[in-house]
Design a protein around this motif. Structure first.
Motif, PDB file in Angstrom:
ATOM      1  N   GLU A  11     -72.809  79.963  60.002  1.00 43.57           N
ATOM      2  CA  GLU A  11     -73.109  81.385  60.155  1.00 43.57           C
ATOM      3  C   GLU A  11     -72.140  82.228  59.343  1.00 43.57           C
ATOM      4  N   GLY A  12     -70.832  81.854  59.352  1.00 45.93           N
ATOM      5  CA  GLY A  12     -69.846  82.598  58.577  1.00 45.93           C
ATOM      6  C   GLY A  12     -70.112  82.517  57.090  1.00 45.93           C
ATOM      7  N   SER A  13     -70.493  81.332  56.614  1.00 42.02           N
ATOM      8  CA  SER A  13     -70.793  81.174  55.190  1.00 42.02           C
ATOM      9  C   SER A  13     -72.007  81.997  54.798  1.00 42.02           C
ATOM     10  N   ARG A  14     -73.012  82.030  55.665  1.00 42.76           N
ATOM     11  CA  ARG A  14     -74.207  82.827  55.361  1.00 42.76           C
ATOM     12  C   ARG A  14     -73.862  84.312  55.277  1.00 42.76           C
ATOM     13  N   GLU A  15     -72.991  84.774  56.152  1.00 45.37           N
ATOM     14  CA  GLU A  15     -72.581  86.173  56.119  1.00 45.37           C
ATOM     15  C   GLU A  15     -71.812  86.489  54.830  1.00 45.37           C
ATOM     16  N   ARG A  16     -70.911  85.556  54.436  1.00 46.47           N
ATOM     17  CA  ARG A  16     -70.169  85.774  53.194  1.00 46.47           C
ATOM     18  C   ARG A  16     -71.090  85.763  51.979  1.00 46.47           C
ATOM     19  N   GLU A  17     -72.078  84.853  51.990  1.00 51.26           N
ATOM     20  CA  GLU A  17     -73.037  84.822  50.877  1.00 51.26           C
ATOM     21  C   GLU A  17     -73.857  86.114  50.823  1.00 51.26           C
ATOM     22  N   ALA A  18     -74.215  86.635  52.000  1.00 56.18           N
ATOM     23  CA  ALA A  18     -74.964  87.896  52.035  1.00 56.18           C
ATOM     24  C   ALA A  18     -74.132  89.034  51.450  1.00 56.18           C
ATOM     25  N   ARG A  19     -72.816  89.055  51.768  1.00 58.28           N
ATOM     26  CA  ARG A  19     -71.953  90.093  51.200  1.00 58.28           C
ATOM     27  C   ARG A  19     -71.803  89.906  49.689  1.00 58.28           C
ATOM     28  N   ARG A  20     -71.749  88.635  49.224  1.00 59.06           N
ATOM     29  CA  ARG A  20     -71.657  88.379  47.786  1.00 59.06           C
ATOM     30  C   ARG A  20     -72.919  88.871  47.064  1.00 59.06           C
ATOM     31  N   ILE A  21     -74.085  88.580  47.624  1.00 66.46           N
ATOM     32  CA  ILE A  21     -75.342  89.044  47.012  1.00 66.46           C
ATOM     33  C   ILE A  21     -75.397  90.572  47.006  1.00 66.46           C
ATOM     34  N   ALA A  22     -74.879  91.195  48.074  1.00 63.48           N
ATOM     35  CA  ALA A  22     -74.831  92.661  48.100  1.00 63.48           C
ATOM     36  C   ALA A  22     -73.959  93.190  46.966  1.00 63.48           C
ATOM     37  N   ALA A  23     -72.877  92.487  46.661  1.00 68.79           N
ATOM     38  CA  ALA A  23     -72.011  92.890  45.539  1.00 68.79           C
ATOM     39  C   ALA A  23     -72.746  92.736  44.213  1.00 68.79           C
ATOM     40  N   VAL A  24     -73.508  91.647  44.063  1.00 68.62           N
ATOM     41  CA  VAL A  24     -74.332  91.474  42.841  1.00 68.62           C
ATOM     42  C   VAL A  24     -75.278  92.654  42.682  1.00 68.62           C
ATOM     43  N   ARG A  25     -75.949  93.038  43.777  1.00 65.06           N
ATOM     44  CA  ARG A  25     -76.888  94.168  43.708  1.00 65.06           C
ATOM     45  C   ARG A  25     -76.157  95.474  43.380  1.00 65.06           C
ATOM     46  N   ARG A  26     -74.922  95.605  43.880  1.00 64.25           N
ATOM     47  CA  ARG A  26     -74.170  96.840  43.665  1.00 64.25           C
ATOM     48  C   ARG A  26     -73.928  97.101  42.185  1.00 64.25           C
ATOM     49  N   TYR A  27     -73.708  96.044  41.424  1.00 67.28           N
ATOM     50  CA  TYR A  27     -73.426  96.229  39.996  1.00 67.28           C
ATOM     51  C   TYR A  27     -74.697  96.404  39.164  1.00 67.28           C
ATOM     52  N   ASP A  28     -75.880  96.189  39.767  1.00 65.31           N
ATOM     53  CA  ASP A  28     -77.159  96.528  39.124  1.00 65.31           C
ATOM     54  C   ASP A  28     -77.242  95.960  37.703  1.00 65.31           C
ATOM     55  N   ILE A  29     -76.874  94.688  37.562  1.00 61.93           N
ATOM     56  CA  ILE A  29     -76.811  94.066  36.242  1.00 61.93           C
ATOM     57  C   ILE A  29     -77.963  93.101  35.991  1.00 61.93           C
TER      58      ILE A  29
END
Length: 480
Positions: free
Chosen positions: A15-33
């Motif tokens: 569950e912790g890894s899934r949450e961290r991966e979700a935050r990482r994907i959110a960071a990818v989306r933030r940079y809109d690249i």
């Protein structure tokens, strides 16, 4: 933060890894690249990585939720993305330190990997994660070879430095986009805080110039037998216009060129202009018929809700070497002002600048069944072709009269009469000098693209030369 993404995927992880991966994907989306057009800055970083490590392949990747997307791919012609299971980048983002595998066939992590055991036959792999200031690993800078390699610790450090440089570019790009979104809000407060707003406008102008430049090719390609030159004058340093031009290869001995104008100004227009250039380049590689290319682009504009009521005029052309010298050119028009074919005096014919009318061609973004008109002719050695946006013919001369198409034709005819063989660079220099004489500058952005068929060398080989993008802005006393 080693081990943030178990197996590089959220599926099956804790569950912790899934949450961290979700935050990482959110960071990818933030940079809109993701899925943005090619960018010279990232391409240069990939090429530099390949040279530094003496390898044939290097990439700048972004790891998405279900794919690995290539922002730059040196030595991997046509590669744009791959599945996460098929990419070593998925493993490389599991650690803050570089992943270095001197011989993939003798490494338990990689010996059965598709990139190693499959047709690619990768034997050497090294990657450094692209890490955000808040610790999220967006992707990697990778170097690959089909031969094993040993690298020194300082080389691993250099790879980390390249990944940091990519992150710096992403931060600059994100900052520019954020500043453009804030511009309107800041300008609305100009009456209450004039001095502060003027300072902000100056900073915004720098970002706008950077984004405007990203919509234009940094230089023009070398085409044997052709000289190409271009010029862009902006009517406002504080906003982004929709004028654009491009030249790009279509395959062996075929090239395409275009010049267009998207209505309106601002960040939305910049995004739409980028989409048009990307769609045009992609479609032109697949469709040999220029009218089909414009029909596809028209359909894309009508289907894009972000385009709204934005309209686009465009001239799209193809270049093919002519057996007798010069080029066969096919022009296809979408409601754009005519191109001009400049020819010097020859065999008793006077010098002339003929408007290449494409009557009946509809501008893009209006009708689903819009007609587009093509015209084919030969650009012989010693002749030139000029494409321009309507900002040139909407301007006023020092006499107060509008510099319309009739004035432009007369000016170009005079240029043809006073030139032994009109050349693209000289033609652009002439028109750029003319723009300076307009008392209040151009009424709108002005984009110019000139092509000239060059004479052959003594041994019969064609001469190829290209000009580079030149830009200028309005005079300091003109308020934009």
């Amino acid at each position: 933060m080693p081990g943030d993404e178990q197996d590089g995927k959220p599926a099956g992880a804790s569950e912790g890894s899934r949450e961290r991966e979700a935050r990482r994907i959110a960071a990818v989306r933030r940079y809109d690249i993701l899925d943005t057009p090619p960018d010279g800055a990232f391409d240069r970083i990939a090429a530099l990585a390949a040279r530094l490590f003496d390898v044939p392949m290097a990439t700048v990747t972004i790891v998405d939720s279900d794919r690995v997307w290539f922002k730059a791919a040196y030595g991997l012609e046509g590669a744009t993305q791959t599945g996460r299971d098929a990419s070593l980048s998925t493993s490389a983002i599991l650690s803050d330190t570089p992943l270095i595998i001197p011989d993939t066939r003798h490494d338990a992590l990689t010996r059965a990997h598709p990139m190693v055991a499959g047709p690619a036959g990768i034997r050497f792999y090294a990657a450094a994660p692209i890490t955000t200031p808040d610790g999220h690993r967006l992707g990697t800078v990778d170097v690959l070879d089909t031969r094993p390699h040993r690298i020194a610790p300082e080389e691993a450090t250099a790879l980390t430095d390249l990944a940091t440089l990519v992150m710096d570019q992403l931060e600059l790009r994100l900052s520019a986009l954020r500043m453009l979104r804030r511009e309107r809000e800041l300008l609305e407060a100009a009456h209450a805080a004039r001095d502060r707003a003027e300072q902000e406008r100056a900073r915004t102008a720098a970002f706008a110039a950077a984004l405007q430049s990203s919509l234009l090719p940094p230089n023009l390609p070398h085409v044997p037998g052709l000289q190409a030159a271009c010029h862009y004058t902006t009517a406002s340093v504080h906003d982004i216009g929709g004028d654009f031009y491009d030249i790009f290869p279509l395959g062996a001995d075929r090239w395409a060129f275009c010049l267009g104008d998207v209505s309106g100004r601002g960040a939305t227009v910049a995004a739409l202009t980028s989409m048009i250039r990307h769609t045009l380049r992609t479609t032109a590689l697949l469709e040999p018929d220029p009218r089909t290319v414009l029909e596809t682009l028209n359909a894309a504009l009508l289907a894009d809700p972000a385009a709204g009521v934005r309209l686009c005029t465009l001239i799209y052309g193809t270049l093919v070497p002519h057996p007798a010298g010069g080029f066969t050119i096919t022009l296809t028009g979408g409601g754009h002002p005519p191109a001009y074919h400049l020819r010097p005096a020859h065999q008793g014919l006077p010098p002339r600048a003929e408007p290449m009318q494409l009557s009946g061609g509809m501008l893009l973004g209006v009708l689903a069944e819009a007609p587009f008109v093509s015209r084919t002719f030969r650009l012989a050695p010693g002749e030139a072709l000029l494409l321009h946006s309507d900002g040139l013919t909407a301007s006023c001369t020092s006499h107060g009269a509008r510099f319309d198409e009739m004035n432009l034709a007369a000016h170009l005819t005079h240029h043809a009469a006073t030139s032994t063989a009109p050349r693209a660079a000289a033609l652009i220099d002439d028109l750029a000098a003319l723009l300076v004489t307009f008392p209040v500058g151009p009424a709108d952005d002005v984009a110019l693209l000139a092509l000239s068929a060059t004479l052959s060398e003594a041994d019969g080989s064609p001469v190829g030369a290209s000009g580079t993008t030149r830009t200028s802005g309005p005079r300091p006393h003109v308020r934009a």
